[in-house]
Design a protein around this motif. Structure first.
Motif, PDB file in Angstrom:
ATOM      1  N   VAL A   1     -44.658  40.555  19.788  1.00  0.00           N
ATOM      2  CA  VAL A   1     -44.285  41.630  20.406  1.00  0.00           C
ATOM      3  C   VAL A   1     -43.265  42.678  19.313  1.00  0.00           C
ATOM      4  N   VAL A   2     -42.372  41.679  18.804  1.00  0.00           N
ATOM      5  CA  VAL A   2     -41.594  42.317  17.505  1.00  0.00           C
ATOM      6  C   VAL A   2     -42.640  43.168  16.774  1.00  0.00           C
ATOM      7  N   SER A   3     -43.709  42.634  16.469  1.00  0.00           N
ATOM      8  CA  SER A   3     -45.075  43.353  15.349  1.00  0.00           C
ATOM      9  C   SER A   3     -45.550  44.503  16.171  1.00  0.00           C
ATOM     10  N   GLY A   4     -45.723  44.433  17.220  1.00  0.00           N
ATOM     11  CA  GLY A   4     -46.380  45.408  18.199  1.00  0.00           C
ATOM     12  C   GLY A   4     -45.159  46.662  18.272  1.00  0.00           C
ATOM     13  N   ALA A   5     -44.143  46.184  18.460  1.00  0.00           N
ATOM     14  CA  ALA A   5     -43.237  47.422  18.695  1.00  0.00           C
ATOM     15  C   ALA A   5     -42.891  48.086  17.414  1.00  0.00           C
ATOM     16  N   ALA A   6     -42.815  47.098  16.353  1.00  0.00           N
ATOM     17  CA  ALA A   6     -42.683  47.565  14.903  1.00  0.00           C
ATOM     18  C   ALA A   6     -43.795  48.799  14.652  1.00  0.00           C
ATOM     19  N   VAL A   7     -45.262  48.570  14.983  1.00  0.00           N
ATOM     20  CA  VAL A   7     -46.318  49.565  14.818  1.00  0.00           C
ATOM     21  C   VAL A   7     -45.789  50.927  15.394  1.00  0.00           C
TER      22      VAL A   7
ATOM     23  N   VAL B   1     -37.993  39.190  25.328  1.00  0.00           N
ATOM     24  CA  VAL B   1     -39.048  40.252  25.250  1.00  0.00           C
ATOM     25  C   VAL B   1     -38.317  41.334  25.220  1.00  0.00           C
ATOM     26  N   CYS B   2     -37.170  41.707  25.968  1.00  0.00           N
ATOM     27  CA  CYS B   2     -36.530  42.836  25.553  1.00  0.00           C
ATOM     28  C   CYS B   2     -35.899  43.325  24.249  1.00  0.00           C
TER      29      CYS B   2
END
Length: 374
Positions: free
Chosen positions: A225-231, A277-278
């Motif tokens: 999730v961290v990587s996806g949000a970083a995208v 997750v948040c």
């Protein structure tokens, strides 16, 4: 090229410290694995601009892939502390070549008005590979063993060599066209910003799987999730920078990063997966936005003749921060517990870049570049 190279890095990033911890190593030693990797990365990055001028982008990128990938097979022979640290140092040298050359090549290839989006697009490739690689490595280890993870870590960067052969054959522009040294006031804020958030990322990536070791698959999902949000953060910041102006997204991005770390501190205490997750969404988005905005700020100030040096400076900040964060936050975990790891990181993100801005203004210079030098 970027996706394959960083995919091989991401597969092993949380696995190697976890293996050290499961083998009886301390939290400080587990964090030290990433620290040694990043120390070798940083030492190599100092020399990459010279290598680029001598050999060009393709040869440096290919050599970086070969040093990052195949040495991972040596983990099959031993996971004791000294062999693991030695292999990590070799892989770190390859990673140093890849990070500097890859970032600078993007700046060489695109016009100024597309620089924010171009670096954002590169960030998508890198972060998407991490989004797959970070949880995949942990999941494979949990369901089988670390052996296939080490093999994948060796093979995936080799795929990048094929992509390197399709890149343009470029050398950096002559350094003689640069107009003096960059003012410290311009370099200080983006450099401190990326170094501080990278330190926080080093703590999250290395220590979160240990903090919730009884739920390793959840830790892998949170890192994804961290990587996806970083995208999302990287491309959003790049688009905003191209439309509104360089540097204007930096403070909001730092605020997102700080908020996410504060939520990680809460989640480490109560183990609530919703809070985790948040926290991952907020931290990842801010982390990606800070990466892109700080990189564009440094490239804009540097100008085309200094893209290699600018990329080296930014990547040194990122990787030195990641290694320093892994080591020091590992020590914090050993002394005070995991909640304090993320609390300390949040305080650093809130204080260090703001202090850098005040220092830059005190030096009497501008702290945000408004145009790229010709």
């Amino acid at each position: 090229m970027g996706a394959a190279a960083f995919g091989g890095w991401a597969v092993l990033l949380p696995v190697v410290p976890l293996i050290v911890s499961l083998s009886g190593g301390s939290d400080t030693l587990a964090g030290g694995v990433t620290a040694v990797f990043m120390a070798a990365t940083v030492l190599t990055q100092f020399g990459v601009p010279r290598l680029l001028r001598r050999w060009g982008y393709r040869w440096v990128l290919a050599a970086g892939c070969l040093l990052l990938g195949p040495p991972s097979l040596l983990f099959l022979l031993s996971t004791e502390a000294i062999p693991v640290l030695a292999v990590s140092a070799v892989r770190g040298a390859g990673f140093g070549m890849l990070t500097v050359a890859g970032s600078a090549l993007v700046a060489e290839l695109v016009p100024r008005e597309m620089l924010g989006r171009a670096t954002g697009a590169q960030g998508i490739a890198v972060a998407a590979a991490q989004m797959v690689g970070l949880p995949a490595g942990l999941a494979i280890m949990q369901h089988w063993s670390a052996t296939p993870v080490f093999v994948l870590g060796a093979l995936i960067p080799l795929l990048a060599v094929g992509a390197v052969t399709r890149l343009p054959h470029l050398h950096p522009r002559p350094a003689g066209t640069a107009r003096g040294r960059l003012p410290l006031s311009v370099r200080l804020v983006p450099w401190l910003s990326i170094a501080t958030v990278a330190a926080a990322f080093g703590g999250v990536s290395s220590l979160l799987p240990i903090a919730i070791a009884e739920r390793a698959s959840l830790a892998g999902g949170v890192l994804a999730v961290v990587s996806g949000a970083a995208v999302c953060g990287r491309y959003a910041a790049g688009s905003f920078s191209d439309r509104v102006g360089v540097g204007r997204a930096l403070m909001p991005a730092l605020a997102f990063t700080c908020g996410g770390l504060a939520l990680f501190a809460v989640a480490a205490r109560n183990g609530d997966w919703i809070v985790l997750v948040c926290a991952a969404v907020m931290f990842g988005f801010g982390f990606g936005a800070v990466q892109n905005e700080s990189l564009v700020m440094i490239f804009t100030a540097a100008g085309p003749a200094r893209f290699g040096a600018a990329s080296a400076g930014w990547n040194i900040g990122f990787d030195a921060g990641t290694g320093f964060g892994s080591l020091t936050l590992g020590a914090v975990a050993s002394v005070a517990g995991y909640s304090w790891v993320f609390a300390v990181a949040a305080m650093a993100v809130a204080v260090v870049p703001a202090t850098g801005m005040l220092v830059g203004r005190a030096l009497g210079g501008r702290t945000r570049p408004d145009r790229i030098d010709s």
